[in-house]
Scaffold this motif. Structure first.
Motif, PDB file in Angstrom:
ATOM      1  N   ASP A 138       0.945  -1.342   0.101  1.00  0.00           N
ATOM      2  CA  ASP A 138       0.075   0.103  -0.043  1.00  0.00           C
ATOM      3  C   ASP A 138       0.910   1.277  -0.048  1.00  0.00           C
ATOM      4  O   ASP A 138       0.678   2.293  -0.760  1.00  0.00           O
ATOM      5  N   GLN A 139       1.787   1.159   0.800  1.00  0.00           N
ATOM      6  CA  GLN A 139       2.805   2.578   0.863  1.00  0.00           C
ATOM      7  C   GLN A 139       3.479   2.655  -0.537  1.00  0.00           C
ATOM      8  O   GLN A 139       3.761   3.789  -0.788  1.00  0.00           O
ATOM      9  N   ARG A 140       3.860   1.715  -1.097  1.00  0.00           N
ATOM     10  CA  ARG A 140       4.653   1.670  -2.508  1.00  0.00           C
ATOM     11  C   ARG A 140       3.831   2.387  -3.372  1.00  0.00           C
ATOM     12  O   ARG A 140       4.395   3.277  -4.089  1.00  0.00           O
ATOM     13  N   ALA A 141       2.556   2.027  -3.461  1.00  0.00           N
ATOM     14  CA  ALA A 141       1.713   2.582  -4.449  1.00  0.00           C
ATOM     15  C   ALA A 141       1.521   4.138  -3.928  1.00  0.00           C
ATOM     16  O   ALA A 141       1.313   4.938  -4.950  1.00  0.00           O
ATOM     17  N   VAL A 142       1.144   4.438  -2.867  1.00  0.00           N
ATOM     18  CA  VAL A 142       0.915   5.956  -2.342  1.00  0.00           C
ATOM     19  C   VAL A 142       2.122   6.715  -2.945  1.00  0.00           C
ATOM     20  O   VAL A 142       1.969   7.708  -3.420  1.00  0.00           O
ATOM     21  N   HIS A 143       3.377   6.551  -2.417  1.00  0.00           N
ATOM     22  CA  HIS A 143       4.466   7.220  -2.802  1.00  0.00           C
ATOM     23  C   HIS A 143       4.727   7.314  -4.173  1.00  0.00           C
ATOM     24  O   HIS A 143       5.155   8.234  -4.612  1.00  0.00           O
ATOM     25  N   ALA A 144       4.565   6.282  -4.866  1.00  0.00           N
ATOM     26  CA  ALA A 144       4.994   6.147  -6.380  1.00  0.00           C
ATOM     27  C   ALA A 144       4.133   7.172  -6.960  1.00  0.00           C
ATOM     28  O   ALA A 144       4.382   7.829  -7.881  1.00  0.00           O
ATOM     29  N   ILE A 145       2.742   7.122  -6.569  1.00  0.00           N
ATOM     30  CA  ILE A 145       1.792   7.986  -7.356  1.00  0.00           C
ATOM     31  C   ILE A 145       2.191   9.541  -6.878  1.00  0.00           C
ATOM     32  O   ILE A 145       2.223  10.544  -7.777  1.00  0.00           O
ATOM     33  N   GLY A 146       2.748   9.669  -5.772  1.00  0.00           N
ATOM     34  CA  GLY A 146       2.871  10.945  -5.161  1.00  0.00           C
ATOM     35  C   GLY A 146       4.104  11.420  -6.165  1.00  0.00           C
ATOM     36  O   GLY A 146       4.355  12.636  -6.548  1.00  0.00           O
ATOM     37  N   GLY A 147       5.149  10.516  -6.198  1.00  0.00           N
ATOM     38  CA  GLY A 147       6.246  11.031  -7.022  1.00  0.00           C
ATOM     39  C   GLY A 147       6.137  11.322  -8.417  1.00  0.00           C
ATOM     40  O   GLY A 147       6.499  12.263  -8.932  1.00  0.00           O
ATOM     41  N   LEU A 148       4.969  10.601  -8.844  1.00  0.00           N
ATOM     42  CA  LEU A 148       4.648  10.779 -10.532  1.00  0.00           C
ATOM     43  C   LEU A 148       3.895  12.208 -10.584  1.00  0.00           C
ATOM     44  O   LEU A 148       4.258  12.946 -11.441  1.00  0.00           O
ATOM     45  N   LEU A 149       3.092  12.631  -9.612  1.00  0.00           N
ATOM     46  CA  LEU A 149       2.419  13.793  -9.667  1.00  0.00           C
ATOM     47  C   LEU A 149       3.638  14.751  -9.610  1.00  0.00           C
ATOM     48  O   LEU A 149       3.495  16.089 -10.103  1.00  0.00           O
ATOM     49  N   ALA A 150       4.456  14.751  -8.726  1.00  0.00           N
ATOM     50  CA  ALA A 150       5.684  15.692  -8.436  1.00  0.00           C
ATOM     51  C   ALA A 150       6.300  15.794  -9.760  1.00  0.00           C
ATOM     52  O   ALA A 150       6.669  16.898 -10.280  1.00  0.00           O
ATOM     53  N   ALA A 151       6.649  14.801 -10.401  1.00  0.00           N
ATOM     54  CA  ALA A 151       7.589  14.842 -11.608  1.00  0.00           C
ATOM     55  C   ALA A 151       6.834  15.540 -12.833  1.00  0.00           C
ATOM     56  O   ALA A 151       7.143  16.179 -13.428  1.00  0.00           O
ATOM     57  N   GLY A 152       5.507  15.375 -12.624  1.00  0.00           N
ATOM     58  CA  GLY A 152       4.600  15.915 -13.619  1.00  0.00           C
ATOM     59  C   GLY A 152       4.453  17.474 -13.389  1.00  0.00           C
ATOM     60  O   GLY A 152       4.336  18.160 -14.406  1.00  0.00           O
ATOM     61  N   ALA A 153       4.397  17.660 -12.091  1.00  0.00           N
ATOM     62  CA  ALA A 153       4.609  19.419 -11.890  1.00  0.00           C
ATOM     63  C   ALA A 153       5.832  19.956 -12.189  1.00  0.00           C
ATOM     64  O   ALA A 153       5.842  21.046 -12.592  1.00  0.00           O
ATOM     65  N   ALA A 154       7.001  19.149 -11.989  1.00  0.00           N
ATOM     66  CA  ALA A 154       8.318  19.588 -12.518  1.00  0.00           C
ATOM     67  C   ALA A 154       8.498  19.787 -13.800  1.00  0.00           C
ATOM     68  O   ALA A 154       8.765  20.976 -14.494  1.00  0.00           O
ATOM     69  N   THR A 155       7.742  18.799 -14.684  1.00  0.00           N
ATOM     70  CA  THR A 155       8.054  18.897 -16.020  1.00  0.00           C
ATOM     71  C   THR A 155       7.195  20.235 -16.712  1.00  0.00           C
ATOM     72  O   THR A 155       7.625  20.894 -17.494  1.00  0.00           O
ATOM     73  N   LEU A 156       5.898  20.267 -16.014  1.00  0.00           N
ATOM     74  CA  LEU A 156       5.258  21.433 -16.326  1.00  0.00           C
ATOM     75  C   LEU A 156       5.923  22.885 -16.334  1.00  0.00           C
ATOM     76  O   LEU A 156       5.706  23.635 -17.098  1.00  0.00           O
ATOM     77  N   THR A 157       6.453  22.779 -14.890  1.00  0.00           N
ATOM     78  CA  THR A 157       7.090  24.089 -14.806  1.00  0.00           C
ATOM     79  C   THR A 157       8.084  24.140 -15.571  1.00  0.00           C
ATOM     80  O   THR A 157       8.513  25.440 -15.949  1.00  0.00           O
TER      81      THR A 157
END
Length: 178
Positions: free
Chosen positions: A136-155
């Motif tokens: 469960d922890q793996r999925a939650v943190h991986a999704i958070g990491g993907l969202l942060a990478a998306g925000a960085a890319t857009l920025t």
């Protein structure tokens, strides 16, 4: 900041692959991750709106050229973050379990059986409960990491398109090779 948050989230997600106990302070880490993600997305959207107010329109066709103009090391880092996040998320999705970690009560461990129609709670061993918590922890943190990478890319894309920088996107219709 978004790149650092993405890296941290994906590192914590990868730590759940190690045998042993689940990641300590999971609730606090998730709270920090998502408390930082929300302002990052607000700032990214605000920069995009401000850019549009200046008369610069960034279309989807402009995204790839903007990414191509980033330094090679930044592009590699973005690729690595997205690939890691997708791998960790997909690895969790193909796991052969239909259970999620539930609760502990009086030294007994319970999991939620998602395979049943009523999602009933079943008693499990401590080792199985710990494995479910890591999953469960793996999925939650991986999704958070993907969202942060998306925000960085857009920025970074918006930063490349901003007219105030030396390397802004050329107007549509102009040949960039000329």
């Amino acid at each position: 900041m978004a790149l650092a948050l993405s890296g941290l989230s994906l590192l914590v997600s990868a730590l759940t692959l190690l045998p042993g106990r689940p990641v300590p302070f999971h609730g606090g880490l998730v709270t920090i991750e998502f408390a930082l993600l929300f302002p990052l997305f607000i700032v990214t959207v605000a920069r995009g709106i401000a850019l549009r107010a200046d008369g610069t329109k960034v279309t989807r066709a402009d995204h790839w050229p903007a990414v191509r103009r980033l330094p090679r090391s930044v592009r590699f880092l973005l690729f690595f973050l997205f690939a890691s996040g997708i791998g960790l998320t997909a690895g969790g999705m193909v796991a052969d379990t239909s259970r999620q970690a539930g609760r502990t009560e009086a030294g007994r461990y319970y999991a939620i059986d998602l395979g049943s129609a009523t999602h009933e709670q079943v008693e499990v061993s401590k080792s199985e409960y710990d494995a479910l918590r890591r999953h469960d922890q793996r999925a939650v943190h991986a999704i958070g990491g993907l969202l942060a990478a998306g925000a960085a890319t857009l920025t970074l894309i918006i930063g490349q398109a901003q007219p105030g920088t030396e390397r802004h996107l050329p107007p549509h219709g102009l040949d960039s090779a000329a």
